[in-house]
Motif scaffolding. Structure first.
Motif, PDB file in Angstrom:
ATOM      1  N   VAL A 199       0.839  -1.131  -0.019  1.00  0.00           N
ATOM      2  CA  VAL A 199      -0.154  -0.198   0.010  1.00  0.00           C
ATOM      3  C   VAL A 199       1.080   1.065   0.032  1.00  0.00           C
ATOM      4  CG1 VAL A 199      -1.799   1.174   1.174  1.00  0.00           C
ATOM      5  CG2 VAL A 199      -1.854  -1.317   1.574  1.00  0.00           C
ATOM      6  N   GLN A 202      -0.732   7.379   1.020  1.00  0.00           N
ATOM      7  CA  GLN A 202      -2.074   7.350   1.524  1.00  0.00           C
ATOM      8  C   GLN A 202      -2.206   7.500   2.767  1.00  0.00           C
ATOM      9  OE1 GLN A 202      -4.560   4.702  -0.576  1.00  0.00           O
ATOM     10  NE2 GLN A 202      -2.927   4.371  -2.288  1.00  0.00           N
ATOM     11  N   GLN A 247      -7.154  -2.634   0.681  1.00  0.00           N
ATOM     12  CA  GLN A 247      -6.208  -2.718  -0.638  1.00  0.00           C
ATOM     13  C   GLN A 247      -5.009  -3.933  -0.375  1.00  0.00           C
ATOM     14  OE1 GLN A 247      -4.562   1.249  -1.901  1.00  0.00           O
ATOM     15  NE2 GLN A 247      -5.361   2.013  -0.251  1.00  0.00           N
ATOM     16  N   ARG A 296      -6.417  -7.482  -1.703  1.00  0.00           N
ATOM     17  CA  ARG A 296      -6.525  -8.142  -2.871  1.00  0.00           C
ATOM     18  C   ARG A 296      -5.090  -8.675  -3.161  1.00  0.00           C
ATOM     19  NH1 ARG A 296      -8.708  -2.661  -3.288  1.00  0.00           N
ATOM     20  NH2 ARG A 296     -10.770  -2.580  -3.706  1.00  0.00           N
ATOM     21  N   ARG A 319     -12.601  -3.793  -8.212  1.00  0.00           N
ATOM     22  CA  ARG A 319     -11.577  -2.768  -8.394  1.00  0.00           C
ATOM     23  C   ARG A 319     -11.810  -2.051  -9.527  1.00  0.00           C
ATOM     24  NH1 ARG A 319      -5.323  -3.741  -7.758  1.00  0.00           N
ATOM     25  NH2 ARG A 319      -4.626  -1.991  -7.671  1.00  0.00           N
TER      26      ARG A 319
END
Length: 266
Positions: free
Chosen positions: A161, A165, A187, A190, A265
């Motif tokens: 990730v 963010q 995230q 996945r 997604r």
């Protein structure tokens, strides 16, 4: 006039390997229902299916929770936690599962019982090593072994990730827990789902190692039945069929979940 291409049929879109597996499954199922000898073997081994699934389910659930805690320690800013978690992962991953299974069953379990009895001295209570069932010893061993591998899967997913963010979320006032829950976890899921599913399938197969401790799983029942009837070929055909049915079903389920996440997604 607008040309609308025809969508390929379901048969055309189905992979050949899946058709071959489906054909193999149908043939195996037909052989076990049509042949009286195979039907008897299947009934003799069917009791081990519950044990195999129970040992796998409990061990994998515990390994996933422990692996997540270790992964969080591996990605922590605290150096002591990072070093301890790394030491744990490197040591556990370097020991074969069967060796660790024996170590937990015949070294760790007696040591744990001795420690519990020492703590119970003031109360006068004691427990015996026979009260520590071999199935639970196997579960403990599989949990510890797989937690090291699962920790690395979680660590890779967390580090995949974008750190920007997380920094932006922290700047907006989100706590570390909310950052993990709303930013990192969705995230990372996945990324970790395919290897996590592979580890689950691997644990189903590695659960056969618990037969070395006498746990009545599919492999152990097959070993006992074949040694008493000398029907080794037929018995281990059924054993292989049962494991293939479980592992392939789980693999297909993981593929469906992976495709669903990929579509969401988009």
């Amino acid at each position: 006039m607008t040309y609308i291409p025809r969508r390929p049929s379901i048969l055309a879109r189905t992979p050949w390997w899946l058709l071959a597996i489906a054909l193999l499954f149908v043939l195996g199922l037909w052989a076990m229902t049509a042949n009286a000898g195979y039907a008897v073997i299947f009934r003799a081994l069917s009791g081990g299916i519950t044990t195999t699934l129970w040992v796998t389910g409990v061990a994998f659930t515990a390994a996933t929770m422990l692996g997540l805690l270790i992964a969080l320690a591996r990605t922590s800013t605290n150096r002591v936690l990072r070093e301890l978690a790394t030491f744990y992962v490197e040591i556990i991953r370097g020991i074969p599962v069967l060796v660790f299974l024996f170590y937990v069953a015949f070294v760790g379990a007696p040591g744990m019982v001795a420690a519990i009895n020492w703590l119970l001295q003031p109360t006068g209570g004691t427990i015996t090593i026979r009260q520590f069932d071999f199935a639970w010893r196997a579960i403990v061993a599989l949990t510890i072994c797989y937690s090291a591998f699962i920790a690395e899967i979680f660590r890779a997913g967390i580090e995949a990730v974008n750190s920007g963010q997380v920094e932006a979320a922290r700047a907006l006032g989100l706590s570390r827990w909310h950052c993990f829950r709303f930013i990192i976890a969705p995230q990372a899921l996945r990324t970790i789902l395919p290897p996590l599913g592979n580890d689950f399938v691997s644990m189903v197969k590695d659960s056969a190692l618990v037969s070395a401790l006498g746990v009545q799983d599919i492999t152990q029942l097959g070993k006992v039945y074949s040694s008493s009837t000398f029907l080794f070929f037929e018995t281990y055909n059924v054993v292989a069929f049962l494991y293939l049915t479980m592992t392939i079903s789980l693999s297909l389920l993981v593929r469906l979940l992976e495709n669903r996440l990929r579509n969401e997604r988009r």
